[in-house]
Scaffold this motif. Structure first.
Motif, PDB file in Angstrom:
ATOM      1  N   SER A  77       9.559  -4.079   3.581  1.00 16.41           N
ATOM      2  CA  SER A  77       9.431  -2.625   3.563  1.00 16.41           C
ATOM      3  C   SER A  77       8.241  -2.217   2.698  1.00 16.41           C
ATOM      4  N   ILE A  78       7.644  -1.096   3.042  1.00 16.62           N
ATOM      5  CA  ILE A  78       6.492  -0.585   2.306  1.00 16.62           C
ATOM      6  C   ILE A  78       6.992   0.358   1.226  1.00 16.62           C
ATOM      7  N   SER A  79       6.536   0.133   0.022  1.00 15.90           N
ATOM      8  CA  SER A  79       6.979   0.951  -1.102  1.00 15.90           C
ATOM      9  C   SER A  79       5.990   2.094  -1.315  1.00 15.90           C
ATOM     10  N   LEU A  80       6.428   3.303  -0.976  1.00 12.70           N
ATOM     11  CA  LEU A  80       5.615   4.499  -1.187  1.00 12.70           C
ATOM     12  C   LEU A  80       6.282   5.382  -2.232  1.00 12.70           C
ATOM     13  N   SER A  81       5.472   5.993  -3.064  1.00 18.80           N
ATOM     14  CA  SER A  81       6.022   6.993  -3.981  1.00 18.80           C
ATOM     15  C   SER A  81       6.425   8.221  -3.171  1.00 18.80           C
ATOM     16  N   TRP A  82       7.247   9.076  -3.778  1.00 21.53           N
ATOM     17  CA  TRP A  82       7.704  10.226  -3.005  1.00 21.53           C
ATOM     18  C   TRP A  82       6.539  11.158  -2.679  1.00 21.53           C
ATOM     19  N   LEU A 147      -2.543  10.730   0.254  1.00 17.40           N
ATOM     20  CA  LEU A 147      -2.620  10.344   1.664  1.00 17.40           C
ATOM     21  C   LEU A 147      -3.428   9.058   1.829  1.00 17.40           C
ATOM     22  N   THR A 148      -4.514   8.956   1.092  1.00 19.35           N
ATOM     23  CA  THR A 148      -5.330   7.741   1.159  1.00 19.35           C
ATOM     24  C   THR A 148      -4.541   6.523   0.690  1.00 19.35           C
ATOM     25  N   ALA A 149      -3.794   6.692  -0.407  1.00 22.02           N
ATOM     26  CA  ALA A 149      -2.997   5.573  -0.932  1.00 22.02           C
ATOM     27  C   ALA A 149      -1.922   5.150   0.066  1.00 22.02           C
ATOM     28  N   LYS A 153      -1.722   1.500   2.047  1.00 21.51           N
ATOM     29  CA  LYS A 153      -0.550   0.624   2.011  1.00 21.51           C
ATOM     30  C   LYS A 153      -0.069   0.303   3.421  1.00 21.51           C
ATOM     31  N   ARG A 154      -0.074   1.299   4.291  1.00 18.31           N
ATOM     32  CA  ARG A 154       0.336   1.060   5.679  1.00 18.31           C
ATOM     33  C   ARG A 154      -0.616   0.077   6.359  1.00 18.31           C
ATOM     34  N   ALA A 155      -1.900   0.279   6.143  1.00 19.84           N
ATOM     35  CA  ALA A 155      -2.885  -0.607   6.763  1.00 19.84           C
ATOM     36  C   ALA A 155      -2.765  -2.030   6.224  1.00 19.84           C
ATOM     37  N   GLN A 156      -2.500  -2.158   4.927  1.00 23.08           N
ATOM     38  CA  GLN A 156      -2.344  -3.488   4.337  1.00 23.08           C
ATOM     39  C   GLN A 156      -1.114  -4.188   4.904  1.00 23.08           C
ATOM     40  N   ILE A 214      -8.909   5.747   5.550  1.00 20.88           N
ATOM     41  CA  ILE A 214      -9.112   5.091   4.261  1.00 20.88           C
ATOM     42  C   ILE A 214     -10.597   5.118   3.908  1.00 20.88           C
ATOM     43  N   PRO A 215     -10.937   5.386   2.652  1.00 20.42           N
ATOM     44  CA  PRO A 215     -12.359   5.431   2.262  1.00 20.42           C
ATOM     45  C   PRO A 215     -13.068   4.107   2.537  1.00 20.42           C
TER      46      PRO A 215
END
Length: 281
Positions: A77-82, A147-149, A153-156, A214-215
């Motif tokens: 699972s991908i860990s995203l902050s809220w 949004l970039t972060a 994470k999704r792309a990684q 992503i930048p």
């Protein structure tokens, strides 16, 4: 023909067929037993030779590597902050509204509506949970950073998935090379490789959709193609994958050989029982 005669005919046919199968087993079972013994011996010899190249390694350690290998290939699972999850769903909500304004087919509209509704529900949940009184704007610096972060994470995660699929495909191709074309197992492996190709293509497309957000300063590759992604020897994986180096592949091979040895032993034990019964009869 009377019912009793039909029953007698069926009984005779079954007895005849069972005897025919039994005669085949007299020849077939010893052949399978010999084949399993050969596979076991070849796996044991190669396993012993490879194990000597890793001093201090035990069979228990190899089994542990196998468990780690399975865990590494499982989807995590991908860990995203809220904040990241909130802005990501806001972005999806805005994107869905924009897409609905453009003319589309019925099936596409339905899919966009589902994604938009799912994003709206997530936005509402996060706003209530974290007491967001006013909906955030996507044009602020903080929103863009979150949004970039999230996208990175999704792309990684997609990149890691493609990496695992590419090395799994390489392993399957190595197995397929051992069997003649047309054999049942070769056909099964071919179907598995075809499925892996489809998964790689799907993930490559997904990655290329996420990467533009992503930048350019990110270390992630700017673009991915199927031809590059499916090749574990390409420069892409030497730069962005550290889990499939030579040591990893050696551990993988040791675990495969140990599993092959164990399965061959089990097959021999299973075959020996009917062989003994056939010989007694």
């Amino acid at each position: 023909m009377t019912p009793s005669h039909r029953s007698d005919l069926l009984t005779d046919a079954l007895l005849h067929y069972s005897k025919k199968v039994e005669r085949k087993q007299i020849t077939l079972l010893p052949q399978r037993l010999a084949k399993a013994a050969k596979v076991k011996e070849e796996a044991r010899a190669e396993f012993t030779a490879l194990l000597q190249s890793v001093p201090g390694t035990t069979i228990t350690a190899v089994r542990g590597w196998g468990e780690d290998l399975v865990n590494s290939l499982e989807k995590t699972s991908i860990s995203l902050s809220w904040e990241e999850a909130y802005v990501e769903n806001l972005h999806q909500l805005e994107l869905g509204r924009t897409q609905l304004e453009a003319p589309r087919g019925g099936a596409q509209v339905l899919e966009v509506v589902k994604r938009t509704e799912r994003a709206r529900r997530q936005v509402d949940i996060l706003e209530r949970r974290h007491r967001v009184r006013q909906r955030w704007s996507l044009t602020t610096t903080d929103s863009e950073r979150y949004l970039t972060a999230a996208m990175e994470k999704r792309a990684q995660a997609v990149l890691d998935s493609v990496s695992n699929l590419a090395f799994e495909r390489k392993f399957m191709c190595g197995l397929m090379a051992k069997y003649a074309e047309g054999q049942t197992i070769a056909k099964k492996l071919s179907r598995q490789i075809h499925k892996l190709n489809s998964k790689i293509r799907r993930n490559v497309k997904l990655y290329n959709l996420k990467r533009p957000v992503i930048p350019s300063s990110s270390t992630l590759p700017t673009l991915m193609t199927f031809e590059i992604a499916m090749n574990p020897e390409s420069g892409l994986w030497s730069q962005h994958s550290v889990s499939h180096d030579a040591a990893f592949q050696l551990k993988q091979r040791l675990f495969v050989l140990l599993s092959l040895h164990d399965r061959a032993s089990e097959e021999m034990n299973i075959i020996k029982r009917p062989v003994c019964r056939v010989r007694e009869d």
